[in-house]
Design a protein around this motif. Structure first.
Motif, PDB file in Angstrom:
ATOM      1  N   ILE A  83     -31.467  17.838   8.108  1.00 50.04           N
ATOM      2  CA  ILE A  83     -31.509  17.982   9.476  1.00 50.04           C
ATOM      3  C   ILE A  83     -32.281  19.238   9.890  1.00 50.04           C
ATOM      4  CG2 ILE A  83     -30.232  18.198  11.779  1.00 50.04           C
ATOM      5  CD1 ILE A  83     -30.376  15.341  10.515  1.00 50.04           C
ATOM      6  N   GLN A  84     -33.168  19.279  10.925  1.00 51.11           N
ATOM      7  CA  GLN A  84     -33.816  20.526  11.343  1.00 51.11           C
ATOM      8  C   GLN A  84     -33.779  20.665  12.946  1.00 51.11           C
ATOM      9  OE1 GLN A  84     -38.459  21.341  11.209  1.00 51.11           O
ATOM     10  NE2 GLN A  84     -37.596  22.195   9.534  1.00 51.11           N
ATOM     11  N   ILE A  85     -33.330  21.491  13.683  1.00 49.67           N
ATOM     12  CA  ILE A  85     -33.131  21.800  14.809  1.00 49.67           C
ATOM     13  C   ILE A  85     -34.170  23.119  15.120  1.00 49.67           C
ATOM     14  CG2 ILE A  85     -31.612  22.687  16.746  1.00 49.67           C
ATOM     15  CD1 ILE A  85     -29.372  21.529  14.955  1.00 49.67           C
ATOM     16  N   SER A  86     -34.925  22.913  16.269  1.00 54.80           N
ATOM     17  CA  SER A  86     -36.027  23.721  16.434  1.00 54.80           C
ATOM     18  C   SER A  86     -36.052  24.252  18.077  1.00 54.80           C
ATOM     19  CB  SER A  86     -37.277  23.168  16.172  1.00 54.80           C
ATOM     20  OG  SER A  86     -37.708  22.027  16.942  1.00 54.80           O
ATOM     21  N   THR A  87     -36.502  25.178  18.314  1.00 53.21           N
ATOM     22  CA  THR A  87     -36.773  25.764  19.524  1.00 53.21           C
ATOM     23  C   THR A  87     -38.130  26.565  19.441  1.00 53.21           C
ATOM     24  OG1 THR A  87     -34.251  26.524  19.826  1.00 53.21           O
ATOM     25  CG2 THR A  87     -35.926  27.489  21.279  1.00 53.21           C
ATOM     26  N   GLU A  88     -39.100  26.278  20.435  1.00 51.73           N
ATOM     27  CA  GLU A  88     -40.300  26.641  20.227  1.00 51.73           C
ATOM     28  C   GLU A  88     -40.817  26.968  21.990  1.00 51.73           C
ATOM     29  OE1 GLU A  88     -44.824  25.182  18.691  1.00 51.73           O
ATOM     30  OE2 GLU A  88     -43.012  23.905  18.868  1.00 51.73           O
ATOM     31  N   ILE A  89     -41.351  28.515  22.021  1.00 50.70           N
ATOM     32  CA  ILE A  89     -41.934  28.655  23.154  1.00 50.70           C
ATOM     33  C   ILE A  89     -43.600  28.429  23.100  1.00 50.70           C
ATOM     34  CG2 ILE A  89     -41.827  31.057  22.929  1.00 50.70           C
ATOM     35  CD1 ILE A  89     -41.284  31.039  26.146  1.00 50.70           C
ATOM     36  N   ALA A 132     -35.031  18.191  17.433  1.00 46.43           N
ATOM     37  CA  ALA A 132     -34.269  17.786  16.299  1.00 46.43           C
ATOM     38  C   ALA A 132     -35.036  16.761  15.508  1.00 46.43           C
ATOM     39  CB  ALA A 132     -32.930  17.293  16.953  1.00 46.43           C
ATOM     40  N   GLY A 133     -35.069  16.861  14.128  1.00 36.57           N
ATOM     41  CA  GLY A 133     -35.580  16.159  13.339  1.00 36.57           C
ATOM     42  C   GLY A 133     -35.005  15.617  11.939  1.00 36.57           C
ATOM     43  N   TYR A 134     -35.355  14.717  11.466  1.00 38.37           N
ATOM     44  CA  TYR A 134     -35.042  14.427   9.786  1.00 38.37           C
ATOM     45  C   TYR A 134     -36.251  15.178   9.162  1.00 38.37           C
ATOM     46  CZ  TYR A 134     -34.157  11.989   5.647  1.00 38.37           C
ATOM     47  OH  TYR A 134     -34.031  11.719   4.442  1.00 38.37           O
ATOM     48  N   ARG A 135     -35.647  15.695   8.041  1.00 31.83           N
ATOM     49  CA  ARG A 135     -36.440  16.511   7.251  1.00 31.83           C
ATOM     50  C   ARG A 135     -36.480  15.896   5.625  1.00 31.83           C
ATOM     51  NH1 ARG A 135     -35.007  22.714   5.911  1.00 31.83           N
ATOM     52  NH2 ARG A 135     -35.508  22.338   3.634  1.00 31.83           N
ATOM     53  N   THR A 136     -37.507  15.554   5.011  1.00 33.38           N
ATOM     54  CA  THR A 136     -37.591  15.240   3.762  1.00 33.38           C
ATOM     55  C   THR A 136     -38.511  16.221   3.135  1.00 33.38           C
ATOM     56  OG1 THR A 136     -37.934  13.666   2.155  1.00 33.38           O
ATOM     57  CG2 THR A 136     -38.777  13.191   4.350  1.00 33.38           C
ATOM     58  N   ASN A 137     -38.320  16.968   2.032  1.00 35.19           N
ATOM     59  CA  ASN A 137     -39.356  17.875   1.514  1.00 35.19           C
ATOM     60  C   ASN A 137     -39.792  18.876   2.540  1.00 35.19           C
ATOM     61  OD1 ASN A 137     -38.578  16.935  -1.121  1.00 35.19           O
ATOM     62  ND2 ASN A 137     -40.208  15.297  -0.942  1.00 35.19           N
ATOM     63  N   ASN A 138     -41.079  18.813   2.648  1.00 36.54           N
ATOM     64  CA  ASN A 138     -41.841  19.603   3.602  1.00 36.54           C
ATOM     65  C   ASN A 138     -42.284  19.141   4.894  1.00 36.54           C
ATOM     66  OD1 ASN A 138     -42.132  21.557   1.503  1.00 36.54           O
ATOM     67  ND2 ASN A 138     -44.056  21.000   0.894  1.00 36.54           N
ATOM     68  N   VAL A 139     -41.838  17.898   5.076  1.00 39.77           N
ATOM     69  CA  VAL A 139     -42.153  16.949   6.115  1.00 39.77           C
ATOM     70  C   VAL A 139     -40.801  16.678   7.096  1.00 39.77           C
ATOM     71  CG1 VAL A 139     -42.888  14.627   7.113  1.00 39.77           C
ATOM     72  CG2 VAL A 139     -43.878  15.800   5.021  1.00 39.77           C
ATOM     73  N   THR A 140     -41.242  16.986   8.526  1.00 44.19           N
ATOM     74  CA  THR A 140     -40.033  16.842   9.470  1.00 44.19           C
ATOM     75  C   THR A 140     -40.530  15.754  10.506  1.00 44.19           C
ATOM     76  OG1 THR A 140     -39.033  18.807   9.219  1.00 44.19           O
ATOM     77  CG2 THR A 140     -38.456  17.922  10.924  1.00 44.19           C
ATOM     78  N   ILE A 155     -41.178  14.294  23.609  1.00 40.33           N
ATOM     79  CA  ILE A 155     -42.489  14.275  22.799  1.00 40.33           C
ATOM     80  C   ILE A 155     -42.041  14.154  21.230  1.00 40.33           C
ATOM     81  CG2 ILE A 155     -44.618  15.642  22.175  1.00 40.33           C
ATOM     82  CD1 ILE A 155     -44.381  17.136  24.605  1.00 40.33           C
ATOM     83  N   PRO A 156     -42.410  13.210  20.838  1.00 41.58           N
ATOM     84  CA  PRO A 156     -42.270  12.981  19.179  1.00 41.58           C
ATOM     85  C   PRO A 156     -43.029  14.004  18.660  1.00 41.58           C
ATOM     86  CG  PRO A 156     -43.641  11.184  20.047  1.00 41.58           C
ATOM     87  CD  PRO A 156     -43.254  11.970  21.299  1.00 41.58           C
ATOM     88  N   PHE A 157     -42.654  14.291  17.043  1.00 41.45           N
ATOM     89  CA  PHE A 157     -43.407  15.266  16.493  1.00 41.45           C
ATOM     90  C   PHE A 157     -43.371  15.063  14.868  1.00 41.45           C
ATOM     91  CE2 PHE A 157     -39.523  17.489  16.594  1.00 41.45           C
ATOM     92  CZ  PHE A 157     -39.119  17.994  15.188  1.00 41.45           C
ATOM     93  N   VAL A 158     -44.376  15.330  14.086  1.00 45.12           N
ATOM     94  CA  VAL A 158     -44.352  15.506  12.869  1.00 45.12           C
ATOM     95  C   VAL A 158     -44.813  16.886  12.527  1.00 45.12           C
ATOM     96  CG1 VAL A 158     -45.433  14.453  10.703  1.00 45.12           C
ATOM     97  CG2 VAL A 158     -45.099  13.025  12.362  1.00 45.12           C
ATOM     98  N   ARG A 159     -43.791  17.649  11.814  1.00 46.15           N
ATOM     99  CA  ARG A 159     -44.102  18.888  11.268  1.00 46.15           C
ATOM    100  C   ARG A 159     -44.362  19.127   9.922  1.00 46.15           C
ATOM    101  NH1 ARG A 159     -39.681  21.155  13.783  1.00 46.15           N
ATOM    102  NH2 ARG A 159     -40.751  21.385  15.815  1.00 46.15           N
ATOM    103  N   VAL A 160     -45.439  19.648   9.420  1.00 49.70           N
ATOM    104  CA  VAL A 160     -45.641  19.895   7.699  1.00 49.70           C
ATOM    105  C   VAL A 160     -45.802  21.270   7.223  1.00 49.70           C
ATOM    106  CG1 VAL A 160     -46.771  18.934   5.998  1.00 49.70           C
ATOM    107  CG2 VAL A 160     -46.645  17.388   7.752  1.00 49.70           C
ATOM    108  N   TYR A 161     -45.149  21.653   6.614  1.00 49.00           N
ATOM    109  CA  TYR A 161     -45.418  22.964   5.875  1.00 49.00           C
ATOM    110  C   TYR A 161     -45.411  22.755   4.432  1.00 49.00           C
ATOM    111  CZ  TYR A 161     -44.383  25.240  10.594  1.00 49.00           C
ATOM    112  OH  TYR A 161     -44.516  25.426  11.676  1.00 49.00           O
TER     113      TYR A 161
END
Length: 181
Positions: free
Chosen positions: A110-116, A145-153, A174-180
């Motif tokens: 689980i990943q919770i985020s705040t972004e300005i 908030a998102g579901y995280r698996t390895n480097n992808v959320t 807004i849906p998102f895909v976050r990759v690091y």
């Protein structure tokens, strides 16, 4: 005596040429260990690319970002964004800016985020209502908030500063895909 001296020198040079590469490699390894900066071991880079094409419509987005992992629970970072949007015969827009993001992982999945996010919007309209320019700043504050698996959320974020018909985003959710990496 000369023959023994020449043989000794030959063997010594051969030995020196044989062992020197190992000494140099070992010295370089020791130097890299001493100069290695632990800061960069906690940095991850990622971002997004977007391409959208349709009936006389083009949308191209480039958004690189980087985060620093303070520990397994908290990360923070910076991002940049540039978008080019064009609807032929109606408008053309250049959107650019940056963002600051904070990530919290209460558990691994689980990943919770705040972004300005602060974006500059330069739009040029040519259409039924005449030709005009609309240049403004757009500020967004996302809680996600998102579901995280390895480097992808994979997740969804909500813009708490969203106003209908005023800004860059058509909807607050807004849906998102976050990759690091």
């Amino acid at each position: 005596m000369k023959k023994n001296l020449i043989l000794f020198l030959t063997k010594s040079l051969f030995f020196a040429f044989l062992i020197t590469p190992f000494l140099v490699v070992n010295a370089q390894e020791d130097a890299s260990i001493k100069t290695k900066n632990p800061f960069w071991e906690n940095v991850q880079f990622g971002g997004g690319l977007g391409l959208g094409f349709g009936s006389n419509f083009t949308n191209i987005t480039v958004a690189p970002s980087g985060i620093y992992n303070f520990n397994e629970y908290f990360s923070a970072g910076l991002g940049l964004q540039y978008s080019y949007v064009k609807q032929k015969g109606y408008y053309q827009s250049n959107i650019y800016g940056g963002s600051i993001i904070a990530l919290f992982n209460p558990i691994r999945e689980i990943q919770i985020s705040t972004e300005i996010e602060q974006l500059r919007v330069n739009s040029k309209y040519d259409g039924f209502y005449g030709n005009f320019n609309d240049d403004f700043w757009n500020t967004a504050l996302f809680i996600g908030a998102g579901y995280r698996t390895n480097n992808v959320t994979l997740g969804v974020r909500y813009n708490v500063l969203h106003k209908d018909n005023d800004g860059v985003y058509a909807d607050a959710l807004i849906p998102f895909v976050r990759v690091y990496f």
